[in-house]
Design a protein around this motif. Structure first.
Motif, PDB file in Angstrom:
ATOM      1  N   GLU A  26      22.664  57.037 -24.253  1.00  0.00           N
ATOM      2  CA  GLU A  26      21.792  56.308 -24.761  1.00  0.00           C
ATOM      3  C   GLU A  26      20.274  56.637 -24.767  1.00  0.00           C
ATOM      4  OE1 GLU A  26      19.791  52.047 -24.760  1.00  0.00           O
ATOM      5  OE2 GLU A  26      21.036  52.466 -23.398  1.00  0.00           O
ATOM      6  N   ARG A  27      19.923  56.957 -23.417  1.00  0.00           N
ATOM      7  CA  ARG A  27      18.681  57.312 -23.215  1.00  0.00           C
ATOM      8  C   ARG A  27      18.147  58.695 -23.740  1.00  0.00           C
ATOM      9  NH1 ARG A  27      14.551  56.226 -19.381  1.00  0.00           N
ATOM     10  NH2 ARG A  27      13.492  57.969 -18.599  1.00  0.00           N
ATOM     11  N   HIS A 101      17.286  51.260 -24.012  1.00  0.00           N
ATOM     12  CA  HIS A 101      17.558  52.058 -22.726  1.00  0.00           C
ATOM     13  C   HIS A 101      16.744  51.703 -21.490  1.00  0.00           C
ATOM     14  CE1 HIS A 101      13.777  54.325 -24.179  1.00  0.00           C
ATOM     15  NE2 HIS A 101      13.788  54.253 -22.927  1.00  0.00           N
ATOM     16  N   SER A 104      18.967  49.042 -19.735  1.00  0.00           N
ATOM     17  CA  SER A 104      20.117  49.840 -19.453  1.00  0.00           C
ATOM     18  C   SER A 104      20.216  50.645 -17.946  1.00  0.00           C
ATOM     19  CB  SER A 104      20.772  51.017 -20.396  1.00  0.00           C
ATOM     20  OG  SER A 104      21.040  50.413 -21.632  1.00  0.00           O
TER      21      SER A 104
END
Length: 124
Positions: A26-27, A101, A104
């Motif tokens: 995701e990052r 992110h 996250s």
């Protein structure tokens, strides 16, 4: 090593694998996607399953020690994280998808604390 313990270790390890893949992909992509949320949910399910199996092995309820408290916090954060990712995707906010992110990484780092403590406890 008992069969139940092997399943518990596999579940906890799969939680680490899924959660790590989800958080860092995701990052890297720079935007929350549906498959990221699915991987977060998979990590949560495997972590919950592994934790449940470990509790059965220990034969105890919740322990108010460092591992128990950090583990509970981590599970709650993982659940909130997966729910929040799902809400963002349903709402469709592009800005939220791009900044998710940051949350996250924090949840993943906090989750690692009981994971590492559990490894040390298991090595006794």
């Amino acid at each position: 090593m008992s069969g139940l313990l092997i399943y518990a270790v596999i579940c906890i390890t799969l939680a680490l694998v899924f959660y790590t893949i989800g958080v860092f992909s995701e990052r890297k992509s720079g935007k929350l996607k549906k498959w990221h949320a699915a991987v977060f949910w998979a990590g949560f399910v495997f972590d919950t399953s592994g934790t449940t199996l470990m509790s059965k092995i220990a034969g105890e309820g919740f322990n108010f020690d460092l591992h128990g408290i950090t583990g509970l916090v981590a599970l709650l954060l993982m659940a909130f994280h997966a729910v929040w990712a799902t809400v963002i995707l349903i709402r469709g906010s592009e800005e939220s998808k791009k900044t998710f992110h940051k949350f996250s990484i924090a949840v993943w780092a906090i989750w690692l604390i009981p994971y590492v403590i559990g490894m040390f406890i298991g090595m006794k």
